[in-house]
Structure formats: C-alpha cells, structure tokens
Design a protein around this motif. Structure first.
Motif, PDB file in Angstrom:
ATOM      1  N   SER A 184       0.836  14.018   3.148  1.00  0.00           N
ATOM      2  CA  SER A 184       1.016  12.841   3.773  1.00  0.00           C
ATOM      3  C   SER A 184       1.143  12.582   5.307  1.00  0.00           C
ATOM      4  CB  SER A 184       1.489  11.582   3.037  1.00  0.00           C
ATOM      5  OG  SER A 184       1.034   9.771   3.842  1.00  0.00           O
TER       6      SER A 184
ATOM      7  N   ALA B 107       4.948   5.587   1.223  1.00  0.00           N
ATOM      8  CA  ALA B 107       4.492   7.240   1.454  1.00  0.00           C
ATOM      9  C   ALA B 107       5.333   7.892   0.147  1.00  0.00           C
ATOM     10  CB  ALA B 107       4.338   7.687   2.645  1.00  0.00           C
TER      11      ALA B 107
ATOM     12  N   SER C 281      -1.854   9.274   0.610  1.00  0.00           N
ATOM     13  CA  SER C 281      -2.283  10.011   1.750  1.00  0.00           C
ATOM     14  C   SER C 281      -2.041   9.764   3.487  1.00  0.00           C
ATOM     15  CB  SER C 281      -3.468  10.759   1.374  1.00  0.00           C
ATOM     16  OG  SER C 281      -4.863  10.522   1.627  1.00  0.00           O
TER      17      SER C 281
END
Length: 419
Positions: free
Chosen positions: A384, A400, A407
């Motif tokens: 990410s 995330a 991502s």
C-alpha cells in the motif's frame, strides 16, 4: 548554509538588546531558551568577537540550538532578524491570507511561518490600500455554516507549513489517535464451547472422571494472537518535520494499552539504522524523543535507504518480523544509492512482512509522479502506498492495515511507470 552580503553595523548599535530580542523570538518559536542562555550568548559573542558574520552565526547557534529539529527554526529566524534588510516585508507577506490564482501557489520554506509568527508576536498584517474616494466599500456577508471547522482544517494541514501553535495542537490530536488491528488466527487450537473441532482427549478424560459415561463433547477453535508493528522512519533533512510528528504518533500507539499490537518496534534511518524502540516506551513523549534524537546521530543528514534497509534485513528482520508483523515505512524515497540494491532490499522486506505500507509526504501534491529512481525502485514492492503529511493521513493508516486489499495510490502510480 547560504551566504548573504554583510550588513553594515552602526557604531551606536545596541547589540546586547538585539541579542535579547533575538532570543525572545527563538523562545516564541518553541526553543527552550531562558535568561541564563541569553547571558551565555552575550558572553560568547564578547569572547568570539563580531568580525565575521559566520563566526557570529555559529556562536549563537552553539548556544541556542541543542536538538537537530531546532536548526531550521534558528536558521529562518537568524536570516530574517540579522541578515535580510527587508525581513519585515517578508514576514508580513507570510502572515497575509493566501489567494490561489491560476498559477500554482509556491510552498513556503520550512519553519518560515513559525519564524514569522515569532518575530511579529502580536503585529497585525498590513491593510490593503484603499482608493482615493471616501466611499465605503460594500459590505459582504458570507455564510460560513458549511465551512470546515478549525479542527478539520488542522487535520488536513501539512506538517511542514504549521505554526508553533498548530504543531502543538496537532501533537495533542496525534496523542489521541489509535491504530487498531485485527487479531490473527493461528494453527493452534484452544478450548472453546463454540468451536467446530471436537476435542476427543478432553472429552474422554471428562468421561473417565464420571465412570466412563460421556455426558459432554468438548470442542476447540483456532487460537488468535496479535501481530507486531514495525515502523521504519526516515529522519533525513527533507523529512525532519514529518518524521518528528510521525514519531509522536508512534509513541502514542506504543503506549496505548488494549489496542491490539503485541509489540511496537521503531527504527530511524538516514545514513545508518538506529533502533529507538526502548526510548519510545517512556511515558513522557518529550523525554522519549529527546533520547531518541540523542541516539540517532544522523538526524537531518543524508539518505542511504538501500544500505539502511540492508542493515535491517540482515540484523533485525528475523528478530522483529516473525509471526506476521506489519511494516510501516515513512520516507520520501529520495535516495542516491544504487537503485538495484534498493529494489532488492525492498523486495526482501516485503517478503518478510505480512504487509508493507509506505507513507510518503510527497504524495500530497496532485502532480506527483514516480520520476525519482528511488521511488521507482521501491514502489513495486509495497502493498500500500499512501500520503503521510498530515493528521488525517496518519488517521487513515488504520484502514490500510485492516483492509488486506487496500493499495492506496499504488495502482495509479504503477500505471504511470508502465507508460
């Protein structure tokens, strides 16, 4: 340090008063300066003399600057106070409200706003000139019911452009943030009445205690455990303000009980790798960061990301990345080392961690593109890719971590690399 033309000093100048006012400006900008430090600065200037401006600068620098993060503020205030003959006009322009036109607004230098507020301390920005007629300008009413609040504006304000008061408020907001994480299921089983796997051994033992009659079937379910968090923070010159704010956030995460992380390991890197995990366990955030800054001698220095990641993969990877650790890398990716080495070490780091999340302050610009060779070498090997320049970006880090499919901006930037 940039060189400026010498400014002639009058014979009847009040150097002692100017040093005192200069010290007050530094104190208002956040430097811990008291009367004893001012007296020491006057004595140091008297001993070193005032023949060369460079000697005067470094004499005051040696007295007033104790920590690496104080250098930028000192440089800005020294330039505005001692060197620039038009410093007042420059500071007033910094205090005026910015108006965005067709052309892109140029970002202010680091610590420039803090220096302007410290030197202007209560001064008002100049009023706009009015026309020659005496007619009153029309009154304009603005409905501010749907405008963002001050807290919301602070959440999205760039760390580099914050004033002293805004930095203090942002630190208080970072101390209240949390970084929750979901537990990981393991292959080990634990007793659970709602489990799907029968525990025949426990069931037979219970039956033997009751004369061989089985009255209950015990069950087991997969056990869970909490992952570890590993933070790799870039403390080079271009990342100094961002890294300090990020370390405030990491300190809050490391000292917040009950949010799930088994351990929080923190490393800083510039030209070498430094483990500051022990320092961030202190409850006092200022004492923790002071101790970390004293140990990390490369603060505000150069950048060797590839060599530092190699040191981490060789010396620390097996110790801290076991059992599905999440790695958060904070860096602008501006590296001049071998890009092949950087790509190889990033790939190794990604394979050793459960998730590798990269926070880059440069992503705040709409026109950001992966042109630097360091960014091009690192980007394919992260899970990410997100911005890391404000309080809101650090608050969004929880998404995330929790979402395995998140991502960030990686897919968009990878498409730019293929073009």
């Amino acid at each position: 340090m940039a060189r400026y033309a010498d400014i002639p000093i009058p014979e009847n100048g009040k150097l002692l008063d100017n040093i005192t006012h200069f010290a007050r400006a530094l104190r208002r900008a956040g430097l811990p300066i008291g009367p004893g430090r001012v007296r020491l600065a006057i004595q140091a200037v008297a001993a070193a003399g005032f023949d060369r401006k460079a000697d005067f600068y470094w004499t005051l620098h040696a007295v007033f600057v104790n920590r690496p993060e104080e250098r930028q503020v000192f440089n800005q205030i020294f330039r505005l106070y001692w060197r620039d003959p038009r410093y007042l006009d420059h500071m007033m322009s910094l205090m005026l409200p910015a108006i965005r036109g067709v052309s892109e607004e140029k970002a202010a230098d680091a610590a420039a706003k803090r220096a302007a507020e410290a030197l202007l301390d209560g001064a008002q920005a100049p009023e706009s000139p009015q026309s020659g007629d005496d007619s009153q300008p029309p009154e304009i009413q603005i409905d501010a019911s749907h405008t963002a609040s001050a807290d919301e504006r602070l959440r999205h304000l760039d760390f580099e452009q914050m004033s002293t008061q805004e930095v203090a408020a942002a630190k208080r907001m970072l101390a209240q943030l949390s970084l929750p994480v979901k537990p990981l299921a393991t292959r080990r089983l634990r007793p659970s009445p709602m489990g799907r796997t029968p525990d025949w051994r426990a069931s037979m033992r219970a039956a033997l205690r009751q004369g061989g009659e089985m009255t209950r079937i015990y069950r087991r379910a997969p056990a869970t455990r909490w992952p570890a968090l590993v933070v790799l923070c870039d403390i080079s010159g271009s990342m100094s303000q961002y890294s300090r704010m990020v370390l405030h956030f990491v300190h809050a995460v490391a000292n917040q009980r009950g949010q799930g992380w088994a351990k929080v390991h923190t490393f800083t890197f510039g030209t070498r790798l430094t483990n500051i995990t022990h320092h961030l366990r202190s409850r006092d955030v200022d004492a923790a960061l002071n101790a970390a800054g004293a140990q990390a001698q490369d603060w505000q220095g150069g950048t060797r990301i590839g060599q530092c990641l190699r040191s981490f993969n060789v010396d620390w990877s097996r110790r801290v990345l076991g059992q599905g650790a999440v790695v958060v890398l904070i860096s602008d990716g501006l590296d001049r080392d071998d890009p092949a080495l950087l790509a190889r070490e990033m790939q190794r780091l990604n394979l050793s961690s459960r998730r590798l999340i990269w926070l880059n302050p440069l992503l705040r610009w709409d026109s950001f593109a992966p042109r630097a060779r360091g960014i091009r070498a690192m980007l394919p090997h992260v899970d990410s890719f997100r911005a890391g320049h404000c309080v809101a970006s650090l608050d969004a880090l929880a998404r995330a971590i929790s979402d395995a499919h998140d991502s960030g901006e990686k897919a968009r930037l990878m498409a730019m690399l293929k073009d």
